[in-house]
Design a protein around this motif. Structure first.
Motif, PDB file in Angstrom:
ATOM      1  N   TYR A 159       0.845  -1.196   0.000  1.00 23.63           N
ATOM      2  CA  TYR A 159       0.000   0.000   0.000  1.00 23.63           C
ATOM      3  C   TYR A 159       0.876   1.241   0.000  1.00 23.63           C
ATOM      4  CZ  TYR A 159      -3.576  -3.346   1.216  1.00 23.63           C
ATOM      5  OH  TYR A 159      -4.411  -4.414   1.195  1.00 23.63           O
ATOM      6  N   THR A 160       0.416   2.266  -0.708  1.00 19.39           N
ATOM      7  CA  THR A 160       1.168   3.515  -0.782  1.00 19.39           C
ATOM      8  C   THR A 160       1.498   4.016   0.619  1.00 19.39           C
ATOM      9  OG1 THR A 160      -0.150   3.969  -2.706  1.00 19.39           O
ATOM     10  CG2 THR A 160       1.182   5.777  -1.859  1.00 19.39           C
ATOM     11  N   ILE A 172      15.021  -0.140  -5.344  1.00 15.85           N
ATOM     12  CA  ILE A 172      14.340  -1.410  -5.544  1.00 15.85           C
ATOM     13  C   ILE A 172      15.167  -2.320  -6.443  1.00 15.85           C
ATOM     14  CG2 ILE A 172      12.909  -1.142  -7.618  1.00 15.85           C
ATOM     15  CD1 ILE A 172      10.988  -1.726  -4.667  1.00 15.85           C
TER      16      ILE A 172
ATOM     17  N   ARG B  96       9.419 -12.838 -24.256  1.00 16.38           N
ATOM     18  CA  ARG B  96      10.371 -12.536 -23.209  1.00 16.38           C
ATOM     19  C   ARG B  96      10.416 -11.038 -22.970  1.00 16.38           C
ATOM     20  NH1 ARG B  96      14.738 -14.957 -20.514  1.00 16.38           N
ATOM     21  NH2 ARG B  96      16.144 -13.286 -19.957  1.00 16.38           N
ATOM     22  N   TYR B  98      11.760  -8.154 -19.798  1.00 21.13           N
ATOM     23  CA  TYR B  98      13.072  -7.757 -19.306  1.00 21.13           C
ATOM     24  C   TYR B  98      13.735  -8.915 -18.569  1.00 21.13           C
ATOM     25  CZ  TYR B  98      16.639  -5.205 -16.822  1.00 21.13           C
ATOM     26  OH  TYR B  98      17.841  -4.785 -16.326  1.00 21.13           O
ATOM     27  N   SER B  99      12.977  -9.639 -17.758  1.00 20.26           N
ATOM     28  CA  SER B  99      13.646 -10.694 -16.998  1.00 20.26           C
ATOM     29  C   SER B  99      12.916 -12.037 -17.064  1.00 20.26           C
ATOM     30  CB  SER B  99      13.827 -10.266 -15.543  1.00 20.26           C
ATOM     31  OG  SER B  99      12.570 -10.116 -14.945  1.00 20.26           O
ATOM     32  N   LEU B 101       9.531 -14.580 -19.229  1.00 14.45           N
ATOM     33  CA  LEU B 101       8.379 -14.584 -20.127  1.00 14.45           C
ATOM     34  C   LEU B 101       7.245 -13.742 -19.562  1.00 14.45           C
ATOM     35  CD1 LEU B 101       7.790 -18.189 -21.483  1.00 14.45           C
ATOM     36  CD2 LEU B 101       8.580 -16.181 -22.706  1.00 14.45           C
ATOM     37  N   ILE B 120      -1.206 -12.718 -17.526  1.00 21.09           N
ATOM     38  CA  ILE B 120      -1.413 -13.785 -16.550  1.00 21.09           C
ATOM     39  C   ILE B 120      -0.114 -14.244 -15.902  1.00 21.09           C
ATOM     40  CG2 ILE B 120      -3.602 -14.686 -17.416  1.00 21.09           C
ATOM     41  CD1 ILE B 120      -2.065 -16.722 -19.012  1.00 21.09           C
ATOM     42  N   GLN B 121       1.017 -13.887 -16.492  1.00 19.82           N
ATOM     43  CA  GLN B 121       2.278 -14.292 -15.858  1.00 19.82           C
ATOM     44  C   GLN B 121       3.364 -13.311 -16.219  1.00 19.82           C
ATOM     45  OE1 GLN B 121       3.888 -18.124 -17.096  1.00 19.82           O
ATOM     46  NE2 GLN B 121       5.851 -17.445 -16.331  1.00 19.82           N
ATOM     47  N   THR B 125      10.758  -6.638 -13.008  1.00 17.50           N
ATOM     48  CA  THR B 125      11.288  -5.993 -11.808  1.00 17.50           C
ATOM     49  C   THR B 125      10.175  -5.298 -11.017  1.00 17.50           C
ATOM     50  OG1 THR B 125      13.048  -5.389 -13.323  1.00 17.50           O
ATOM     51  CG2 THR B 125      13.227  -4.604 -11.071  1.00 17.50           C
ATOM     52  N   PRO B 126      10.070  -5.574  -9.712  1.00 20.95           N
ATOM     53  CA  PRO B 126       9.071  -4.864  -8.917  1.00 20.95           C
ATOM     54  C   PRO B 126       9.359  -3.366  -8.959  1.00 20.95           C
ATOM     55  CG  PRO B 126      10.044  -6.667  -7.677  1.00 20.95           C
ATOM     56  CD  PRO B 126      10.836  -6.533  -8.930  1.00 20.95           C
ATOM     57  N   GLY B 127       8.325  -2.568  -9.071  1.00 25.22           N
ATOM     58  CA  GLY B 127       8.524  -1.122  -9.115  1.00 25.22           C
ATOM     59  C   GLY B 127       8.732  -0.606 -10.518  1.00 25.22           C
ATOM     60  N   LEU B 128       9.101  -1.513 -11.444  1.00 23.42           N
ATOM     61  CA  LEU B 128       9.255  -1.090 -12.841  1.00 23.42           C
ATOM     62  C   LEU B 128       8.295  -1.899 -13.706  1.00 23.42           C
ATOM     63  CD1 LEU B 128      13.122  -0.734 -13.032  1.00 23.42           C
ATOM     64  CD2 LEU B 128      11.454   1.077 -13.212  1.00 23.42           C
ATOM     65  N   GLU B 134      -0.323  -3.044 -11.921  1.00 14.67           N
ATOM     66  CA  GLU B 134      -0.640  -2.055 -10.890  1.00 14.67           C
ATOM     67  C   GLU B 134      -2.058  -1.517 -11.058  1.00 14.67           C
ATOM     68  OE1 GLU B 134       2.047   1.460  -9.291  1.00 14.67           O
ATOM     69  OE2 GLU B 134       0.901   2.053 -11.030  1.00 14.67           O
ATOM     70  N   THR B 140      -3.836   4.045   0.833  1.00 19.41           N
ATOM     71  CA  THR B 140      -2.469   4.066   1.314  1.00 19.41           C
ATOM     72  C   THR B 140      -2.332   3.082   2.468  1.00 19.41           C
ATOM     73  OG1 THR B 140      -2.823   5.730   2.992  1.00 19.41           O
ATOM     74  CG2 THR B 140      -2.313   6.527   0.785  1.00 19.41           C
ATOM     75  N   PHE B 141      -1.065   2.885   2.865  1.00 19.46           N
ATOM     76  CA  PHE B 141      -0.774   1.980   3.979  1.00 19.46           C
ATOM     77  C   PHE B 141      -1.555   2.392   5.229  1.00 19.46           C
ATOM     78  CE2 PHE B 141       1.894   1.144   7.718  1.00 19.46           C
ATOM     79  CZ  PHE B 141       1.896  -0.227   7.670  1.00 19.46           C
ATOM     80  N   ILE B 207      10.971  -1.769 -22.230  1.00 21.71           N
ATOM     81  CA  ILE B 207      11.159  -3.122 -22.766  1.00 21.71           C
ATOM     82  C   ILE B 207       9.934  -3.977 -22.483  1.00 21.71           C
ATOM     83  CG2 ILE B 207      12.511  -5.246 -22.519  1.00 21.71           C
ATOM     84  CD1 ILE B 207      14.937  -3.652 -22.177  1.00 21.71           C
TER      85      ILE B 207
END
Lengths: 197, 244, 199
Positions: A159-160, A172, B96, B98-99, B101, B120-121, B125-128, B134, B140-141, B207
């Motif tokens: 969560y943000t 990251i 394929r 970036y990292s 399939l 579906i798969q 990279t997380p965050g990219l 997303e 928010t948290f 990519i």
């Protein structure tokens, strides 16, 4: 009393990651989010405790010169059990951790504990050594993931964290992992040298 | 001889046997569960790319054809429009990124316009690159764990990255615009994207975006061939029926 | 098959997706054996050799043994046993036929079994879909070779810097592992420059 000692050793005095410096690959690679770190801890701890108990219970019948292949077979079997269970009941986790689940096999902590501790100690001690070392790994993973997820993705548990803050992507990615661990190790050294004085 | 060769072999063999027996038992236990989940996920993805309000009904599920020696699986759906049947196709694509399939399921209508896309798969990279999944969410948290329930917004089934593919024309090259992301785009920018037959790239993960677009193009080529094949075989049956 | 595809695999495994500096695999030997250039070279070549061989054998075993008999779930166990026995075999062969080479590589060979980059590359070969791809065997072996070269490169860069670092005045608390990770982080940052490179 000894149980308490074993667990404390694992988390602090002989922490596998922060003090001895082994098991670094999963530590750096899966700590992109706290939930990844926690699941990795659960998976690694299952394998660690399982292999520790099994190795210590068959230590009398294992001839010394073929002990390593036997340890590896035992560890790999536990890893496959984790793999299958995660695929069946937690497919999201299995996807997020990806190849680092099969790579638990070559985590030096697990083979190291089998060889160094479980092969020489009783079943009960090995059980708590496994728990202690697992918690130690978990402590290091969570600490790293906490820093990296907040700074690198501006998130916590997905969560943000602070709305509107621009995260630093580097944290990251690989460099962020190295820098965070360097910083944590440096802080540990500083704490230790202060205690000595 | 016994001590140095046979005994170690026996012990190693026994341990290997026990562990593989245990594993095959666990595999037997978990296998139906894993398959059930995979199927459920696929069904959900089909439902996401062919939403009910469009009115399509799946007629032929998972049809297998050979295209250039490789197997191609697609699903055909149709809906009635007066006299005529309108077809829609859904199929799985992979490329394929970036990292690893990136697999997705995409649905197009007769004119090769995208009806929906669902990834579906992916192991980006997380965050990219992983931001392809997303969701647009203001949660928010703090609002999740400490706020009241009313603040937590309802979530769309599809990510913003997947949503922006809807309506694009696959007979033309799909472009990439880098003027900001779809999630925060203004109405004008969204219009421009649609006009230029383009998607907005994820910041720092071109990519990944490119891989999805390329895999669509590859899939469409195969789909066209598959449709042609089907027509040919139908024509052949017609001819045979007419000429005695 | 075009040669370009193989070239792309090599470049991307050596630079863009460097196993150590961007995928974070094989870090234990990366930190452990990077104090001196000479030992880094020995370790690097041993890893290249085992990685290429392991890619080749695991591909064949996976495609012609595990898939036909539907025991794909045993992948991890099979691969690690193959790698462990391969390392043993290589060690014995080298010891027998080339004592000088054994002297140079020998001490690193047992360490290789627990190098996660090796199990990593064999698993990634399978996961990147090479089993069903055309010329999958060639691609697999090339990816194994590329990953090994990338490992050697990272190890060499690190060893070069650490030899210089011996002479530098490092703050007391940063000595040892912390400064190593700072250096590794800077190297990884440099390799991040390759990210997004299109060939």
């Amino acid at each position: 009393m000894k149980i308490f000692e074993l667990i404390k050793n694992g988390i602090w005095h002989r922490n596998p990651v922060l003090i001895i410096g082994i098991g670094l690959c999963p530590t750096l690679a899966v700590t992109t989010s706290v939930s990844n770190a926690l699941w990795m801890t659960v998976a690694a701890m299952f394998v660690l405790v399982g292999s520790n108990i099994l190795v210590s219970s068959i230590k009398r019948i294992v001839p010394p010169h073929i002990r390593i292949p036997i340890f590896i077979t035992i560890i790999a079997s536990f890893v496959i059990i984790v793999e299958l269970l995660l695929k069946a009941y937690q497919p999201e986790v299995d996807k997020a951790l990806g190849i680092f689940i099969p790579l638990i096999v070559v985590n030096c902590i697990i083979l190291g504990r089998a060889e160094e501790f479980a092969y020489k100690n009783s079943i009960l001690d090995s059980l708590f050594d496994g728990i202690g070392m697992g918690l130690g790994l978990g402590f290091a993973l969570t600490l790293l993931a906490f820093v990296r997820e907040i700074l690198g993705a501006n998130k916590l548990f997905g969560y943000t964290f602070i709305p509107g803050m621009e995260p630093s992507l580097m944290m990251i990615m690989a460099p962020g992992a190295f820098f965070t661990l360097a910083f944590i190790l440096w802080a540990m050294n500083a704490i230790k040298s202060k205690q000595k004085k | 001889m016994f001590k140095t060769l046979i005994k170690p072999t026996l012990i190693l063999g026994t341990i290997g046997l026990i562990s593989s027996l245990t594993l095959s038992y666990i595999n037997k236990l978990t296998k139906p569960e894993i398959e059930k989940r995979l199927q459920k996920k696929k069904d959900e993805a089909y439902a996401a790319v062919l939403p009910q309000q469009l009115g399509y009904i799946i007629v032929e599920k998972d049809k297998r054809v050979l295209i250039d020696g490789q197997e191609f699986v697609y699903t055909r759906a149709e809906k009635k429009d007066g006299e005529r049947n309108i077809n829609a196709y859904a199929f799985e694509i992979a490329k394929r990124g970036y990292s690893g399939l990136i697999r997705s399921i995409v649905a197009v209508d007769e004119n090769m316009k995208i009806l929906g896309l669902s990834i579906i798969q992916q192991t980006e990279t997380p965050g990219l690159g992983a931001r392809v999944k997303e969701m647009i969410s203001k949660e928010t948290f703090f609002s999740h764990f400490f706020g009241n329930a009313a603040e937590t917004a309802e979530q769309n089934a599809q990510s913003w990255f997947e949503q922006q593919f809807i309506g694009l024309d696959c007979t033309k090259q799909i472009g990439i615009l880098k003027k900001g992301e779809f999630s925060t785009a203004s109405e004008e920018y969204k219009k421009e994207l649609l006009e230029k037959n383009s998607v907005s790239a994820i910041t720092g993960a071109t990519i990944t975006t490119k891989a999805v677009i390329d895999s669509i193009a590859e899939g469409i080529e195969k789909l066209k061939k598959a449709i042609d094949q089907e027509k040919h075989s139908q024509n052949a049956i017609h001819k045979e029926g007419k000429t005695p | 098959m075009e040669l370009k595809a193989l070239f792309t695999i090599i470049i991307s495994t050596v630079f863009i997706n460097n196993y150590v500096l961007s995928q974070l695999l094989g870090l234990c030997p990366f930190c452990g054996v990077s104090k001196k250039i000479s030992s880094a070279i020995g370790m690097g070549f041993a890893v290249i050799f085992v990685m290429t061989m392991a890619s080749f054998i695991t591909y064949l075993v996976y495609k012609y043994l595990l898939i036909p008999y539907e025991i794909v779930y045993l992948r991890t166990l099979t691969f690690i046993l193959i790698i462990a026995s391969l390392v043993q075999l290589v060690e014995m062969i080298i010891e027998k036929f080339s004592p000088p080479l054994y002297q140079a590589l020998g001490i690193f060979l047992p360490l290789i079994t627990t190098n996660c980059a090796i199990l990593g590359v064999t698993v990634l070969n399978i996961e990147s879909g090479f089993v069903t791809a055309e010329f999958g065997l060639v691609k697999t072996v090339v990816q194994g070779l590329g990953a090994g070269i990338g490992f050697l490169l990272a190890l060499l860069l690190m060893a070069g810097i650490r030899e210089r670092l011996e002479l530098a005045d490092v703050p007391e608390n940063l000595k040892g592992l912390p400064i190593t990770f700072v250096v590794a982080g800077l190297l990884a940052l440099a390799f991040l420059g390759f990210a997004g490179m299109k060939i």
